[in-house]
Design a protein around this motif. Structure first.
Motif, short mmCIF file in Angstrom:
data_model
loop_
_atom_site.label_atom_id
_atom_site.label_comp_id
_atom_site.label_asym_id
_atom_site.label_seq_id
_atom_site.Cartn_x
_atom_site.Cartn_y
_atom_site.Cartn_z
N UNK A 9 48.42 44.69 34.21
CA UNK A 9 47.34 45.65 34.42
C UNK A 9 47.77 46.69 35.45
N UNK A 10 47.08 47.80 35.46
CA UNK A 10 47.23 48.81 36.50
C UNK A 10 45.91 48.85 37.26
N UNK A 11 45.99 48.76 38.56
CA UNK A 11 44.79 48.76 39.40
C UNK A 11 44.65 50.09 40.12
N UNK A 12 43.43 50.50 40.37
CA UNK A 12 43.12 51.75 41.06
C UNK A 12 42.29 51.42 42.29
N UNK A 13 42.95 51.16 43.44
CA UNK A 13 42.23 50.74 44.65
C UNK A 13 41.10 51.67 45.06
N UNK A 14 41.23 52.97 44.81
CA UNK A 14 40.19 53.91 45.19
C UNK A 14 38.90 53.71 44.42
N UNK A 16 37.91 50.52 43.56
CA UNK A 16 37.57 49.10 43.71
C UNK A 16 36.72 48.87 44.96
N UNK A 17 35.96 47.78 44.94
CA UNK A 17 35.08 47.44 46.05
C UNK A 17 35.87 46.99 47.28
N UNK A 18 35.47 47.49 48.44
CA UNK A 18 36.03 47.07 49.72
C UNK A 18 35.06 46.10 50.39
N UNK A 29 40.68 43.60 47.68
CA UNK A 29 41.57 42.65 47.00
C UNK A 29 42.15 43.29 45.75
N UNK A 30 43.43 43.07 45.49
CA UNK A 30 44.09 43.67 44.35
C UNK A 30 44.54 42.58 43.36
N UNK A 31 45.77 42.13 43.47
CA UNK A 31 46.31 41.15 42.53
C UNK A 31 45.86 39.75 42.94
N UNK A 32 45.33 39.00 41.97
CA UNK A 32 44.89 37.63 42.22
C UNK A 32 44.52 36.97 40.91
N UNK A 33 43.97 35.77 40.97
CA UNK A 33 43.62 35.03 39.76
C UNK A 33 42.65 35.77 38.85
N UNK A 34 41.80 36.61 39.41
CA UNK A 34 40.82 37.36 38.61
C UNK A 34 41.49 38.15 37.49
N UNK A 35 42.71 38.64 37.74
CA UNK A 35 43.41 39.41 36.71
C UNK A 35 44.54 38.62 36.06
N UNK A 36 44.68 37.34 36.43
CA UNK A 36 45.68 36.48 35.80
C UNK A 36 46.85 36.10 36.66
N UNK A 37 46.91 36.55 37.91
CA UNK A 37 48.03 36.19 38.78
C UNK A 37 48.00 34.69 39.07
N UNK A 38 49.16 34.10 39.06
CA UNK A 38 49.28 32.65 39.28
C UNK A 38 50.13 32.29 40.48
N UNK A 41 48.89 36.53 45.91
CA UNK A 41 47.73 37.43 46.11
C UNK A 41 48.22 38.65 46.86
N UNK A 42 47.59 39.79 46.58
CA UNK A 42 47.80 40.91 47.49
C UNK A 42 46.56 41.79 47.52
N UNK A 43 46.55 42.70 48.48
CA UNK A 43 45.43 43.60 48.66
C UNK A 43 45.73 44.57 49.77
N UNK A 44 44.77 45.44 50.03
CA UNK A 44 44.91 46.43 51.09
C UNK A 44 43.80 46.22 52.12
N UNK A 45 44.14 46.44 53.37
CA UNK A 45 43.13 46.44 54.42
C UNK A 45 43.21 47.77 55.13
N UNK A 46 42.05 48.39 55.29
CA UNK A 46 41.92 49.70 55.92
C UNK A 46 41.27 49.50 57.29
N UNK A 47 41.90 50.04 58.31
CA UNK A 47 41.44 49.88 59.69
C UNK A 47 40.94 51.22 60.21
#
Length: 137
Positions: A9-14, A16-18, A29-38, A41-47
């Motif tokens: 899949x291609x994800x569009x963080x802008x 997606x829910x923060x 949250x980006x890549x995880x089990x919700x999209x099939x990752x086994x 996990x990865x994601x972005x954190x904005x400070x």
């Protein structure tokens, strides 16, 4: 998700829910089990300016890439000044946190955990919970 092999899949963080992390930080949250990752996990954190997350550990390795801004990476009691493009590797169980070094500009990181059932344990309280639970999963 079915037992069929997951498709890429291609994800569009802008778009997606923060999720609020407290202390002026929010996570997407980006890549995880919700999209099939086994396997990770990865994601972005904005400070926000001057924001920080609490000192914590994980039950797996983590890598953090600073995407934007200037930060302090506190890893096992040592403070490291980092700039956009710098990346860290943090072994399982090592206390760490990231702090936005700027009082006026934002900061953004991309984090990756080496397992989908990654946990976060806060050093101050000893509280442990799954990383995914922090994102409504």
């Amino acid at each position: 998700m079915t037992d069929a092999a997951p498709k890429g899949v291609v994800l569009h963080p802008g778009e997606m829910k923060a999720y609020e992390r407290g202390g002026g930080a929010r996570t997407i949250p980006l890549v995880g089990p919700r999209i099939g990752a086994r396997g990770f996990l990865n994601g972005m954190t904005i400070f926000g300016p001057g924001a920080a997350i609490p000192l914590h550990t994980h039950n797996c390795e983590e890598s953090v890439l600073l995407l934007e801004g200037n930060a302090i990476a506190e890893i096992d009691g040592e403070r490291h000044e980092i700039t956009a493009g710098d990346i860290s590797w943090i072994p399982e169980g090592v206390p760490h946190r990231f702090v936005n070094a700027s009082r006026t500009e934002g900061m953004k990181i991309l984090w990756t955990y080496a397992r989908v059932d990654a946990t976060r344990t806060l050093v101050e309280t000893g509280e442990t919970r799954p990383v995914l639970a922090e994102h409504g999963d």
